[in-house]
Design a protein around this motif. Structure first.
Motif, PDB file in Angstrom:
ATOM      1  N   UNK A 107       9.732  -2.353 -17.964  1.00 20.76           N
ATOM      2  CA  UNK A 107       9.570  -3.354 -16.908  1.00 20.76           C
ATOM      3  C   UNK A 107      10.147  -2.865 -15.580  1.00 20.76           C
ATOM      4  N   UNK A 108       9.335  -2.952 -14.540  1.00 23.86           N
ATOM      5  CA  UNK A 108       9.793  -2.589 -13.191  1.00 23.86           C
ATOM      6  C   UNK A 108       9.310  -3.581 -12.146  1.00 23.86           C
ATOM      7  N   UNK A 109       8.683  -4.686 -12.591  1.00 22.30           N
ATOM      8  CA  UNK A 109       8.181  -5.677 -11.658  1.00 22.30           C
ATOM      9  C   UNK A 109       6.771  -5.362 -11.195  1.00 22.30           C
ATOM     10  N   UNK A 110       6.186  -6.335 -10.502  1.00 25.71           N
ATOM     11  CA  UNK A 110       4.797  -6.212 -10.045  1.00 25.71           C
ATOM     12  C   UNK A 110       4.601  -5.021  -9.124  1.00 25.71           C
ATOM     13  N   UNK A 111       5.483  -4.874  -8.152  1.00 25.00           N
ATOM     14  CA  UNK A 111       5.337  -3.797  -7.173  1.00 25.00           C
ATOM     15  C   UNK A 111       5.433  -2.424  -7.800  1.00 25.00           C
ATOM     16  N   UNK A 112       6.429  -2.239  -8.671  1.00 28.47           N
ATOM     17  CA  UNK A 112       6.598  -0.951  -9.326  1.00 28.47           C
ATOM     18  C   UNK A 112       5.424  -0.616 -10.235  1.00 28.47           C
ATOM     19  N   UNK A 113       4.877  -1.631 -10.885  1.00 32.99           N
ATOM     20  CA  UNK A 113       3.737  -1.408 -11.771  1.00 32.99           C
ATOM     21  C   UNK A 113       2.486  -1.060 -10.971  1.00 32.99           C
ATOM     22  N   UNK A 114       2.299  -1.722  -9.834  1.00 28.45           N
ATOM     23  CA  UNK A 114       1.171  -1.360  -8.961  1.00 28.45           C
ATOM     24  C   UNK A 114       1.285   0.095  -8.512  1.00 28.45           C
ATOM     25  N   UNK A 115       2.487   0.522  -8.132  1.00 31.85           N
ATOM     26  CA  UNK A 115       2.677   1.909  -7.705  1.00 31.85           C
ATOM     27  C   UNK A 115       2.362   2.879  -8.836  1.00 31.85           C
TER      28      UNK A 115
END
Length: 237
Positions: free
Chosen positions: A68-76
């Motif tokens: 888990x890294x959050x929405x932003x990290x996953x988008x990146x």
């Protein structure tokens, strides 16, 4: 022409199969080497298990799981994956069933006329708290960057690989509001935008995690992060 449609997913077991069924025909129509890519962001439910099952039914679907890294990290992570696999275009949306695949084509058919295309959520049905977040972000962006962006964080954006590579080089790893920063960087680089209205439906299932306390936290953290990053961008752009 290779298109990667990329979706972050977190605790979307109620939505994921319907979303795959909605978006998969788009990929099929573009080309046989285009992909629908979904990264499970360390969900606590059966999102990833369902993705694995769906892969056997949809050959152009790629499902992966990550810490888990959050929405932003996953988008990146998704953007970098698409670039590494030589996608020509990358389209990002979310896996909660709020966007309409039929509206994708208004961007795709005009792809040669812009650098970045972003949907504008004029008619939103996802609740007052989410609308408030968007308004707060617009104010924060205007205050910190001196820019007025119509809907900087929309999860409905079509980007060319060569431009996205440039944007990612300026974004810190796992940045929470990575889509906002992509919009800001594109604007600062005087890229050609295409803003088109899109519908935004209520969540098809699951729970909205945004509340007033979190809105305040997001706003405060965004001001701190954007102020720091703006100093870096002034030197880089």
């Amino acid at each position: 022409m290779k298109l990667y449609i990329v979706l972050p997913a977190y605790n979307e077991e109620e939505n994921i199969e319907a979303v795959v069924k909605q978006w998969y025909p788009v990929i099929e129509q573009i080309s046989s080497d285009s992909k629908l890519v979904i990264f499970d962001d360390g969900s606590k439910d059966s999102t990833y298990a369902k993705l694995v099952d769906l892969e056997s039914k949809y050959p152009q679907l790629i499902g992966k799981t990550k810490i888990n890294s959050g929405h932003g990290g996953t988008c990146l992570a998704l953007y970098n994956y698409a670039i590494e696999n030589n996608a020509d275009y990358i389209f990002q949306t979310d896996s909660d069933g709020q966007t309409d695949p039929a509206e994708f084509w208004q961007f795709w058919n005009k792809r040669d006329s812009f650098d970045i295309g972003i949907g504008v959520r004029n008619a939103r049905e996802d609740g007052s708290s989410r609308i408030l977040v968007t308004r707060v972000l617009r104010i924060v962006i205007r205050f910190t960057f001196g820019l007025d962006l119509k809907d900087a964080n929309t999860p409905f954006r079509l980007m060319k690989k060569e431009h996205l590579i440039e944007y990612l080089n300026l974004i810190p790893k796992d940045f929470f509001l990575s889509n906002v920063l992509i919009s800001v960087i594109a604007k600062k680089k005087n890229e050609k935008f295409l803003w088109l209205p899109i519908t935004f439906k209520p969540r098809q299932g699951g729970v909205n995690s945004i509340n007033f306390k979190r809105i305040c936290k997001i706003g405060i953290q965004a001001i701190k992060d954007f102020t720091r990053i703006n100093k870096i961008l002034k030197k880089s752009i």
